[in-house]
Design an enzyme around this catalytic site. Structure first.
Site, short mmCIF file in Angstrom:
data_model
loop_
_atom_site.label_atom_id
_atom_site.label_comp_id
_atom_site.label_asym_id
_atom_site.label_seq_id
_atom_site.Cartn_x
_atom_site.Cartn_y
_atom_site.Cartn_z
CG HIS A 137 2.99 0.49 -5.39
ND1 HIS A 137 3.19 1.60 -4.61
CD2 HIS A 137 3.61 -0.53 -4.75
CE1 HIS A 137 3.89 1.27 -3.53
NE2 HIS A 137 4.17 -0.01 -3.60
CD GLN A 149 7.37 -7.57 3.44
OE1 GLN A 149 6.55 -8.36 2.95
NE2 GLN A 149 7.94 -6.63 2.69
CD GLN A 162 9.97 -7.83 -2.90
OE1 GLN A 162 10.13 -7.50 -1.73
NE2 GLN A 162 9.09 -7.26 -3.67
CG LEU A 188 -1.14 1.58 -3.76
CD1 LEU A 188 -2.31 1.13 -4.64
CD2 LEU A 188 -0.10 0.47 -3.67
CG HIS A 189 5.08 4.82 -4.98
ND1 HIS A 189 5.70 4.12 -5.98
CD2 HIS A 189 5.46 4.23 -3.81
CE1 HIS A 189 6.44 3.18 -5.46
NE2 HIS A 189 6.31 3.20 -4.14
CD GLU A 190 2.95 6.42 -12.39
OE1 GLU A 190 1.98 6.99 -11.83
OE2 GLU A 190 2.82 5.71 -13.40
N GLY A 249 0.81 -1.22 0.00
CA GLY A 249 0.00 0.00 0.00
C GLY A 249 0.84 1.26 0.00
CG ASP A 287 11.70 -3.68 -3.74
OD1 ASP A 287 12.10 -3.48 -2.59
OD2 ASP A 287 10.91 -2.91 -4.32
CB SER A 308 5.74 3.24 0.57
OG SER A 308 5.10 2.59 -0.50
P1 AMP Z 1 6.03 -2.48 -1.69
O1 AMP Z 1 4.66 -1.92 -1.53
O2 AMP Z 1 7.11 -1.50 -1.37
O3 AMP Z 1 6.20 -3.83 -1.05
O4 AMP Z 1 6.21 -2.74 -3.25
C1 AMP Z 1 5.27 -3.48 -3.97
C2 AMP Z 1 5.79 -3.71 -5.35
O5 AMP Z 1 6.04 -2.47 -5.99
C3 AMP Z 1 7.12 -4.48 -5.36
O6 AMP Z 1 7.12 -5.39 -6.45
C4 AMP Z 1 8.12 -3.38 -5.60
O7 AMP Z 1 9.30 -3.81 -6.23
C5 AMP Z 1 7.34 -2.46 -6.51
N1 AMP Z 1 7.91 -1.11 -6.49
C6 AMP Z 1 8.18 -0.33 -5.41
N2 AMP Z 1 8.75 0.83 -5.79
C7 AMP Z 1 8.84 0.78 -7.16
C8 AMP Z 1 9.35 1.67 -8.15
N3 AMP Z 1 9.87 2.84 -7.84
N4 AMP Z 1 9.27 1.27 -9.44
C9 AMP Z 1 8.73 0.07 -9.80
N5 AMP Z 1 8.24 -0.80 -8.89
C10 AMP Z 1 8.30 -0.46 -7.60
#
Ligand code: AMP
Length: 282
Positions: A39, A63, A155, A35-37, A33, A152, A188
């Site tokens: 996601h 985690q 990951q 959420l940004h660009e 959550g 990531d 985030s």
């Molecule tokens: P998170 O909510 O941080 O666990 O991220 C969820 C998904 O969004 C993961 O697959 C992240 O790798 C991806 N993500 C996070 N930041 C970015 C970004 N700047 N560009 C592309 N994917 C992202």
């Protein structure tokens, strides 16, 4: 009309089974959550490849380490639902902790090779929490594809390996890192940064660019590149480097010499109290 939101594991699982049996292709975008660009770009990819897109929003406690930012992690569910709706996702899966980890929960999935370096050193149980929650999300939502972000990178490599090792019938798709106009990767955790801290944090993405330029102009020595990146980051008194490493893109094994097209430089650093990671393909 608001986007469909499901909180119950059983309801999500039977809904997905129903979608599959009526011939739909399911795409999953797992997130925590806020959420940004980054996601939202993954939702776009899932929409291109499937016809039902599920976005999971779950701040996964397994985690986070004991002294990490689980409690203060930004939670913006209402805005997130709106963003998912606007971007054309179909379902939000937003389980409670009790739904995902009921009392007596005791099973974890652990990848043992790719997870051992990089973030695996400074966040010992982090990737085990990620693989565990992703396998649970895969079993609950039954996706044909699941989309992750290259930001990531470790990951992504670990999830790919888990899917391969455990014969999971889901295709893993990796989308490119989304950046703000000045080059900083969207995250985030950027919400924790003051304007001053954000300015200093920009040194991280700038240092990746320095590494890329060195490779483009023929530098082969990993030690020289790493030293230059650390030197650049050392100009900021707010930044404490956790690691700077050139690794193979799929195994995450440390590299000795640059082999263009197969490696990436990964950085993790504290900017005051905020832990940020970024990487660049070399
Ligand atoms: P998170 O909510 O941080 O666990 O991220 C969820 C998904 O969004 C993961 O697959 C992240 O790798 C991806 N993500 C996070 N930041 C970015 C970004 N700047 N560009 C592309 N994917 C992202």
């Amino acid at each position: 009309m608001a986007i469909q939101t499901i909180q119950s594991v059983n309801e999500m699982q039977s809904h997905s089974i129903g979608l599959r049996s009526s011939g739909h292709l399911i795409g999953l975008v797992p997130t925590m959550g806020s959420l940004h660009e980054g996601h939202l770009s993954l939702i776009d990819i899932a929409k291109e490849k499937t016809d039902k897109v599920i976005v999971s929003i779950f701040v996964n406690p397994t985690q986070f380490g004991p002294n990490e930012d689980f409690d203060k992690y930004p939670r913006t569910l209402k805005e997130d639902c709106e963003k998912c709706h606007q971007r054309g996702a179909d379902i939000i899966f937003n389980p409670t902790i009790q739904e995902m980890y009921p009392g007596g929960y005791s099973t974890f999935v652990e990848e043992e090779q790719i997870s051992s370096g990089l973030c695996g050193v400074s966040r010992p149980h982090h990737l085990r929490g990620v693989t565990t929650v992703c396998l649970k999300l895969f079993n609950i939502t039954r996706p044909d594809i699941a989309v992750f972000g290259r930001k990531d990178a470790q990951q992504c490599a670990v999830i790919r390996k888990m899917v391969l090792d455990l014969n999971i019938p889901t295709e893993i798709v990796v989308g490119p890192t989304q950046r703000d106009a000045d080059g900083m990767a969207t995250s985030s955790r950027n919400a924790y940064l003051s304007d001053k801290q954000r300015k200093e944090a920009l040194n991280i993405s700038n240092s990746l660019q320095i590494a890329r330029d060195m490779v483009n102009s023929g530098t082969k020595s990993v030690d020289r590149i790493v030293a230059e990146v650390i030197h650049h980051l050392s100009h900021s008194r707010r930044i404490r480097v956790i690691y700077v490493q050139v690794v193979d893109r799929s195994t995450m094994e440390p590299a000795r010499e640059i082999l263009p097209g197969t490696q990436q430089l990964c950085v993790a650093a504290w900017v005051d109290q905020t832990r940020l990671i970024d990487n660049i393909e070399l």
